[in-house]
Enzyme design. Structure first.
Site, PDB file in Angstrom:
ATOM      1  CG  HIS A 164     -14.299 -28.605  44.578  1.00 23.64           C
ATOM      2  ND1 HIS A 164     -13.129 -27.983  44.217  1.00 23.64           N
ATOM      3  CD2 HIS A 164     -14.263 -29.822  43.993  1.00 23.64           C
ATOM      4  CE1 HIS A 164     -12.429 -28.795  43.442  1.00 23.64           C
ATOM      5  NE2 HIS A 164     -13.085 -29.922  43.292  1.00 23.64           N
ATOM      6  CG  HIS A 185      -8.960 -33.359  43.895  1.00 22.67           C
ATOM      7  ND1 HIS A 185      -9.438 -32.620  44.936  1.00 22.67           N
ATOM      8  CD2 HIS A 185      -9.733 -33.084  42.832  1.00 22.67           C
ATOM      9  CE1 HIS A 185     -10.466 -31.897  44.513  1.00 22.67           C
ATOM     10  NE2 HIS A 185     -10.677 -32.162  43.236  1.00 22.67           N
ATOM     11  CG  HIS A 194     -15.031 -34.560  41.278  1.00 22.47           C
ATOM     12  ND1 HIS A 194     -13.969 -35.145  41.926  1.00 22.47           N
ATOM     13  CD2 HIS A 194     -14.833 -33.217  41.381  1.00 22.47           C
ATOM     14  CE1 HIS A 194     -13.155 -34.184  42.385  1.00 22.47           C
ATOM     15  NE2 HIS A 194     -13.660 -33.006  42.071  1.00 22.47           N
ATOM     16  CG  HIS A 305      -9.713 -32.976  36.213  1.00 19.15           C
ATOM     17  ND1 HIS A 305      -8.878 -32.832  37.303  1.00 19.15           N
ATOM     18  CD2 HIS A 305     -10.851 -32.315  36.530  1.00 19.15           C
ATOM     19  CE1 HIS A 305      -9.508 -32.121  38.247  1.00 19.15           C
ATOM     20  NE2 HIS A 305     -10.703 -31.807  37.794  1.00 19.15           N
ATOM     21  CG  HIS A 309      -9.568 -27.534  37.058  1.00 17.32           C
ATOM     22  ND1 HIS A 309     -10.516 -26.806  37.720  1.00 17.32           N
ATOM     23  CD2 HIS A 309      -9.976 -28.824  37.130  1.00 17.32           C
ATOM     24  CE1 HIS A 309     -11.468 -27.619  38.189  1.00 17.32           C
ATOM     25  NE2 HIS A 309     -11.162 -28.855  37.833  1.00 17.32           N
ATOM     26  CG  PHE A 326      -8.231 -28.362  43.688  1.00 22.83           C
ATOM     27  CD1 PHE A 326      -8.882 -28.595  42.484  1.00 22.83           C
ATOM     28  CD2 PHE A 326      -7.189 -29.210  44.042  1.00 22.83           C
ATOM     29  CE1 PHE A 326      -8.496 -29.638  41.654  1.00 22.83           C
ATOM     30  CE2 PHE A 326      -6.801 -30.257  43.211  1.00 22.83           C
ATOM     31  CZ  PHE A 326      -7.456 -30.467  42.010  1.00 22.83           C
ATOM     32  CG  HIS A 339     -15.641 -31.927  37.434  1.00 26.71           C
ATOM     33  ND1 HIS A 339     -14.957 -33.057  37.822  1.00 26.71           N
ATOM     34  CD2 HIS A 339     -14.837 -30.874  37.695  1.00 26.71           C
ATOM     35  CE1 HIS A 339     -13.785 -32.691  38.319  1.00 26.71           C
ATOM     36  NE2 HIS A 339     -13.683 -31.378  38.256  1.00 26.71           N
TER      37      HIS A 339
END
Ligand code: C2O
Length: 560
Positions: A164, A185, A194, A305, A309, A326, A339
């Site tokens: 990632h 992203h 993903h 999303h 996070h 990230f 996810h």
């Protein structure tokens, strides 16, 4: 996933390169033209939300020199398909101002193989709050094994997190365009990448999903709090039960009551996921070769999303690790459960009658991931679209989907459009003041021309937003509500969506930490409920909530 006998883990990895067909310029232009017609189908592929000059307007007039008119999105229509790097050329990823780290994959032991459709059996991914003890034990044991694997094993949790990191912190450049970074992203690769990232592993195990959109999933699932292999110390522990997950959470925003978060949830899910019809606005903008690697995330990516996070990461850590940045997010087992539900949103969205992109550049995009046997597998975006058939998994049915897919927001204000021209002094953008509009601490209101038209979807585009990618900036967008401020509830028809950023650092490629993105909001339903269909201008108010600031160059309304 996580087969115990074979010690496989969730294994993941990387991209290699894309071999994409080159769409003819004629075809692209035709697509753009069709999209500007009043098409009824929202599944017209490519990027129909192409801003046009005459539709842009700022409150205080044209932007000086029209310099911004060559929007980053326009360039898409003429770009070639993207190339992704062979991972032999993986660079160190940028973690923070002075830290670079290797997030690159190990060399595969055998030749790369092509993905073959999964032969089953069908796995039903369960909601995390509904699984039993045996399931949790098995799940936990799989993570224990992944944690125990050596650094060089592509199935280890450490490696999983690095996969990632490499894609999000600019470990890669685009093949054939060594100056172009690669980012999965902020563009149409977000959902399929993903999906593949979660896919490989024990064919006998179905991953759980954290159903944050459901009443049953309102807390961080309990199994992740226990001191087991599912635990991660770098979390915001004040966000465990009884704190309800806020799907538009932002750092430094005021505390909300449980009831308000619950009400907000329905509106957030409706506005950012359910009502969005046009694919760019749902998945994110196309990513093609030579274009900036980020051009605008879709609704589902930004909030819920991104906001989830931020909600999970620890505010005591320098970079909001683990989930809140990230590079580190994949270290927390909760990431994969989060996810699962992001991926489920894709299925729910399709169940509402929406259609995937059909653009060959999208369908033929390829990634590479290690499988449970440590083989490197070449996969295509197109093989991920039908998960039940090709990947042999589906999601447990959830009782509360309807609570937000069929949500009917009510206007907060019963004032219809008066037809008179609005004058808001908040915005200065003129020849004398060529600065872009700044969104910092206070709300910003602009007016945007609403051309006549109707189509499957109506999209408000905030163009060329410059964001410092290290910040967790977030804002809510409203129409017809210039008095909106940070206390304004989002459970109203004036709320059209949220923009939320997950901080990450950019590698040193000469443009600092700033990126330019477009923010798209599907507003057709809101315009209808508010009775604004015949208004020639819409009043748009942006209410910043996170830390940091951003600027943008203009706004337009597109039909697609
Ligand atoms: Cu790749 Cu949830 O982020």
């Amino acid at each position: 996933m996580y087969s115990l006998p074979s010690m496989s883990g969730m294994v993941a990895l990387s991209i290699d390169r894309l071999e994409l067909q080159r769409p003819s310029r004629t075809r692209l232009l035709k697509i753009a033209a069709n999209a500007r017609k009043e098409a009824n189908a929202c599944n017209s592929n490519s990027s129909p939300v192409t801003p046009s000059i005459d539709r842009r307007e700022l409150l205080a007039g044209a932007i000086a020199g029209g310099a911004s008119l060559a929007s980053s999105v326009d360039s898409h229509a003429l770009a070639d398909p993207i190339g992704l790097p062979s991972f032999k050329h993986c660079h160190r990823a940028t973690i923070s101002d002075d830290i670079n780290r290797r997030c690159c994959p190990p060399q595969p032991k055998r030749a790369t193989i092509d993905f073959k459709p999964d032969s089953g059996p069908m796995r039903v991914r369960p909601a995390a709050h509904l699984v039993d003890k045996d399931y949790i034990a098995k799940y936990n044991e799989a993570y224990a094994k992944m944690r125990a694997l050596s650094r060089g094993d592509p199935r280890s949790l450490r490696h999983q997190a690095k996969v990632h990191c490499a894609y999000c912190n600019y470990g890669y450049r685009q093949e054939g365009a060594p100056k172009q970074t690669l980012q999965i992203h902020f563009n149409w690769l977000f959902l399929p990448w993903h999906r593949w990232y979660l896919y490989f592993g024990d064919p006998g195990f179905a991953l759980p999903f954290w159903s944050w959109d459901q009443e049953g999933g309102r807390y961080i699932p309990d199994m992740f709090r226990r001191e087991t292999a599912l635990y991660d110390a770098k979390r915001n522990t004040s966000h465990y039960e009884p704190t309800r997950v806020d799907l538009i959470y932002s750092l430094g925003s005021d505390k909300k009551s449980d009831e308000q978060i619950r009400e907000d949830k329905l509106s957030v899910m409706y506005n950012n996921v359910a009502k969005v019809k046009q694919p760019d606005a749902f998945f994110g903008y196309p990513l093609r070769k030579g274009s900036s690697s980020i051009n605008g995330p879709g609704g589902v990516e930004r909030a819920p999303h991104n906001a989830v996070h931020i909600f999970c990461g620890s505010p005591d850590e320098h970079n909001n690790e683990d989930m809140g940045n990230f590079y580190s997010a994949g270290r927390d087992p909760l990431f994969y459960c989060h996810h699962g539900n992001v991926d489920r949103m894709w299925d729910v969205w399709r169940s509402l009658g929406n259609k995937d992109f059909t653009d060959p550049d999208y369908l033929n995009t390829k990634f590479l991931f290690f499988d449970e046997n440590q083989d490197l597998v070449r996969v295509k975006v197109k093989d991920s679209l039908n998960n039940e058939k090709m990947l042999k998994y589906k999601y447990q049915a959830m009782p509360d989907d309807k609570s937000w897919t069929a949500y009917e927001p009510k206007p907060l204000k019963q004032t219809p459009w008066s037809g008179s021209s609005y004058e808001y002094r908040l915005v200065k953008a003129s020849a004398e003041n060529p600065e872009a509009l700044k969104v910092e601490a206070e709300p910003v209101t602009i007016t945007v021309d609403q051309p006549k038209g109707s189509a499957c979807d109506e999209i408000l585009v905030l163009e060329d937003m410059e964001i410092d990618m290290r910040s967790a900036i977030s804002f809510n967008a409203f129409i017809n509500l210039p008095e909106a401020n940070k206390n304004t509830r989002v459970s109203c028809a004036e709320y059209v969506g949220t923009y939320s950023n997950v901080p990450h650092f950019m590698s040193d490629i000469g443009k600092g930490h700033t990126e330019i993105v477009n923010a798209t909001f599907s507003i057709k339903a809101n315009v209808e409920i508010l009775g604004l269909k015949s208004a020639d201008k819409l009043v748009v108010t942006l209410v910043p909530r996170g830390d940091g600031s951003l600027t943008f160059r203009g706004a337009s309304i597109q039909y697609a």
